[in-house]
Write an enzyme that holds these catalytic residues in place. Structure first.
Site, PDB file in Angstrom:
ATOM      1  N   SER A 151       0.585  -0.882   0.127  1.00 41.62           N
ATOM      2  CA  SER A 151      -0.094  -0.268  -0.200  1.00 41.62           C
ATOM      3  C   SER A 151       1.032   1.229  -0.333  1.00 41.62           C
ATOM      4  O   SER A 151       0.021   2.436  -0.483  1.00 41.62           O
ATOM      5  CB  SER A 151      -0.995   0.121   1.136  1.00 41.62           C
ATOM      6  OG  SER A 151      -0.010  -0.421   2.133  1.00 41.62           O
ATOM      7  N   LYS A 155     -12.127  -0.844   0.214  1.00 45.40           N
ATOM      8  CA  LYS A 155     -11.670   0.167  -0.588  1.00 45.40           C
ATOM      9  C   LYS A 155     -12.664   0.606  -2.336  1.00 45.40           C
ATOM     10  O   LYS A 155     -13.312   1.075  -2.114  1.00 45.40           O
ATOM     11  CB  LYS A 155     -10.339  -0.524  -0.454  1.00 45.40           C
ATOM     12  CG  LYS A 155      -9.772   0.025   0.805  1.00 45.40           C
ATOM     13  CD  LYS A 155      -8.166  -0.559   0.754  1.00 45.40           C
ATOM     14  CE  LYS A 155      -7.432  -0.136   2.366  1.00 45.40           C
ATOM     15  NZ  LYS A 155      -6.625  -0.946   2.648  1.00 45.40           N
ATOM     16  N   HIS A 207      -5.284  -4.086  -1.540  1.00 39.87           N
ATOM     17  CA  HIS A 207      -5.401  -3.179  -2.077  1.00 39.87           C
ATOM     18  C   HIS A 207      -5.368  -3.470  -3.729  1.00 39.87           C
ATOM     19  O   HIS A 207      -5.400  -2.702  -5.091  1.00 39.87           O
ATOM     20  CB  HIS A 207      -4.228  -2.561  -2.178  1.00 39.87           C
ATOM     21  CG  HIS A 207      -3.771  -1.147  -0.937  1.00 39.87           C
ATOM     22  ND1 HIS A 207      -4.448   0.040  -0.921  1.00 39.87           N
ATOM     23  CD2 HIS A 207      -4.120  -1.348   0.081  1.00 39.87           C
ATOM     24  CE1 HIS A 207      -4.826   0.798  -0.340  1.00 39.87           C
ATOM     25  NE2 HIS A 207      -3.991  -0.441   0.729  1.00 39.87           N
TER      26      HIS A 207
HETATM   27  C1  LIG Z   1      -6.551  -1.567   4.526  1.00 34.45           C
HETATM   28  C2  LIG Z   1      -6.237  -2.735   4.595  1.00 34.45           C
HETATM   29  C3  LIG Z   1      -6.591  -3.732   5.375  1.00 34.45           C
HETATM   30  C4  LIG Z   1      -8.144  -3.433   6.216  1.00 34.45           C
HETATM   31  O1  LIG Z   1      -8.522  -3.448   5.105  1.00 34.45           O
HETATM   32  P1  LIG Z   1     -10.258  -3.052   6.786  1.00 34.45           P
HETATM   33  O2  LIG Z   1     -11.536  -3.545   5.095  1.00 34.45           O
HETATM   34  O3  LIG Z   1     -10.308  -1.336   5.661  1.00 34.45           O
HETATM   35  O4  LIG Z   1     -10.611  -3.472   7.782  1.00 34.45           O
HETATM   36  C5  LIG Z   1      -6.537  -4.945   5.483  1.00 34.45           C
HETATM   37  N1  LIG Z   1      -4.982  -5.352   4.459  1.00 34.45           N
HETATM   38  C6  LIG Z   1      -4.778  -4.382   3.739  1.00 34.45           C
HETATM   39  C7  LIG Z   1      -3.120  -4.384   3.194  1.00 34.45           C
HETATM   40  C8  LIG Z   1      -4.974  -3.605   3.552  1.00 34.45           C
HETATM   41  O5  LIG Z   1      -4.297  -2.398   3.078  1.00 34.45           O
END
Ligand SMILES: *Cc1c(COP(=O)(O)O)cnc(C)c1O
Length: 396
Positions: free
Chosen positions: A186, A244, A214
């Protein structure tokens, strides 16, 4: 009377953080999180969301969410195993499995929860987990919760992974060994080397786990990094988020039927925490329908991200080696990075600074997240502001 120990602990640590300028004051957004946001009554071009496809404010999702509230109410009513499994949850899981190309899927309340749930349901203290050093915090916490031995390998370093896999397996110390990685990292936007990871996993019979928070909605025509590489049959556990690119809230794990059957009886956030609301489940399912039917949103997102990248690069910024829409502007010095982000804000661009410990010391950056919802005009305005502020601070 409340605890003096707790008060002492909190006040001392908060003072220290504030003194160092490291306390993060959170900006409240007035209204929806779209391509233009309002903070402190100021309108800003928003380059900080994970709303890759603009679905968080999509009318089609809003409509099914409102319908679901009318037909199913606002809450699931109980944990899934008692009587909180609604037809909407099952429908969502069915769509996720089809979209991912797996036998089955299980949904959770968040992506973070997926990693808490799934890793510790299959790994225990007699096992070992090979984990990329840049893996997300929720992977790290999920691994810790499992009590397995955690063996970190250098970021995307396949020689290091192979050597550590060999050592772990040949030691005979562990029952099972897993390799776990983000699909897309990320902070830099680089993609995990899944074909090589899968090869190493086959050589040493490792369990493969990909966190595609992502990558989902972004790569593989939306189905994620695993599909992008055509490895659906070779990855044991695909985890993703619905918060996301999908634009709502929740997470899921997709894989073989026996894996999902096991997670339904052994993963604790599934067993002891209520599922997402009917509106969330319906909106997520609609988002997956939209992604299945057309790549229009993805095409627009990629066009916008290429456009922004080209614009920033030709201004002379170091935008790293991203292979996805994630577009860092690497500044280096932490204080300068924060000053840069603040000036961008004053001029009308919302792009947050990301500094140590989230990224290594001396690699402070402002991270840009272009989405399908941005217009060319918004991106042109943002690039102009980047030019003005960059020249003012002597960065370009
Ligand atoms: C954002 C993210 C999460 C968490 O996801 P949420 O649905 O916001 O709890 C887990 N792993 C990665 C790699 C992320 O970027």
């Amino acid at each position: 009377m409340t605890s003096s120990k707790l008060n002492g602990f909190l006040n001392e640590n908060l003072e220290e953080l504030r003194g160092l300028g490291l306390y993060n004051d959170i900006d409240p957004v007035q209204g929806a999180n779209g391509p233009i946001i309002t903070i402190n009554d100021k309108k800003l071009i928003n380059l900080s969301s994970n709303n890759y496809l603009g679905l968080a404010t999509d009318d089609r999702l809003k409509e099914v969410a409102i319908d679901a509230v009318q037909s199913h109410g606002v809450g699931a009513g109980a944990v899934r195993t008692i009587n909180g499994t609604l037809d909407l949850h099952l429908q969502l899981e069915d769509k996720i499995a089809k979209f991912k190309g797996t036998e089955a899927a299980i949904s959770y309340q968040s992506g973070f929860n997926c990693n808490m749930a799934a890793i510790s349901a299959v790994m225990d203290k007699n096992d070992a987990i090979l984990s990329d050093e840049l893996n997300h915090a929720s992977i790290i916490d999920g691994c810790r919760l499992s009590r397995a031995k955690i063996i970190r390998f250098n970021h995307s370093d396949m020689e290091d992974l192979r050597a550590k896999a060999k050592e772990a397996v040949e030691s005979g110390q562990y029952n099972k060994v897993m390799v776990i990685t983000d699909g897309v990292f990320s902070m830099d936007g680089d993609v995990a080397r899944l074909p090589e990871i899968v090869k190493i996993a086959e050589e040493f019979d490792l369990i493969t786990y990909v966190d595609d928070a992502h990558g989902s909605g972004v790569l593989g025509k939306g189905a994620g990094t695993v599909k992008h590489f055509g490895l659906q049959d070779k990855v044991d556990m695909q985890m993703g988020t619905l918060s996301k690119a999908i634009g709502v809230i929740g997470g899921y794990v997709a894989g073989k039927q026996n894996l999902i059957d096991w997670l339904k009886v052994r993963s604790r956030p599934f067993l002891f925490s209520t599922a997402v609301s009917p509106a969330d489940a319906a909106a997520s399912a609609k988002a997956i329908d939209i992604l299945t039917e057309s790549t229009d949103l993805q095409n627009r997102m990629w066009e916008n991200s290429d456009y922004l990248k080209q614009g920033l690069k030709s201004l002379g910024y170091d935008i790293g080696k991203s292979e996805t829409p994630i577009t860092p502007c690497i500044i280096g010095d932490e204080k300068l990075t924060q000053q840069f982000s603040k000036r961008l804000y004053e001029e009308g661009v919302y792009a947050k600074s990301i500094v140590f410990p989230t990224v290594p010391k001396g690699t402070g950056r402002v991270r840009n997240m272009p989405t399908a919802a941005h217009t060319k005009e918004m991106l042109d305005d943002a690039i102009k502001i980047y030019e003005k502020v960059g020249k003012e601070l002597g960065l370009i």
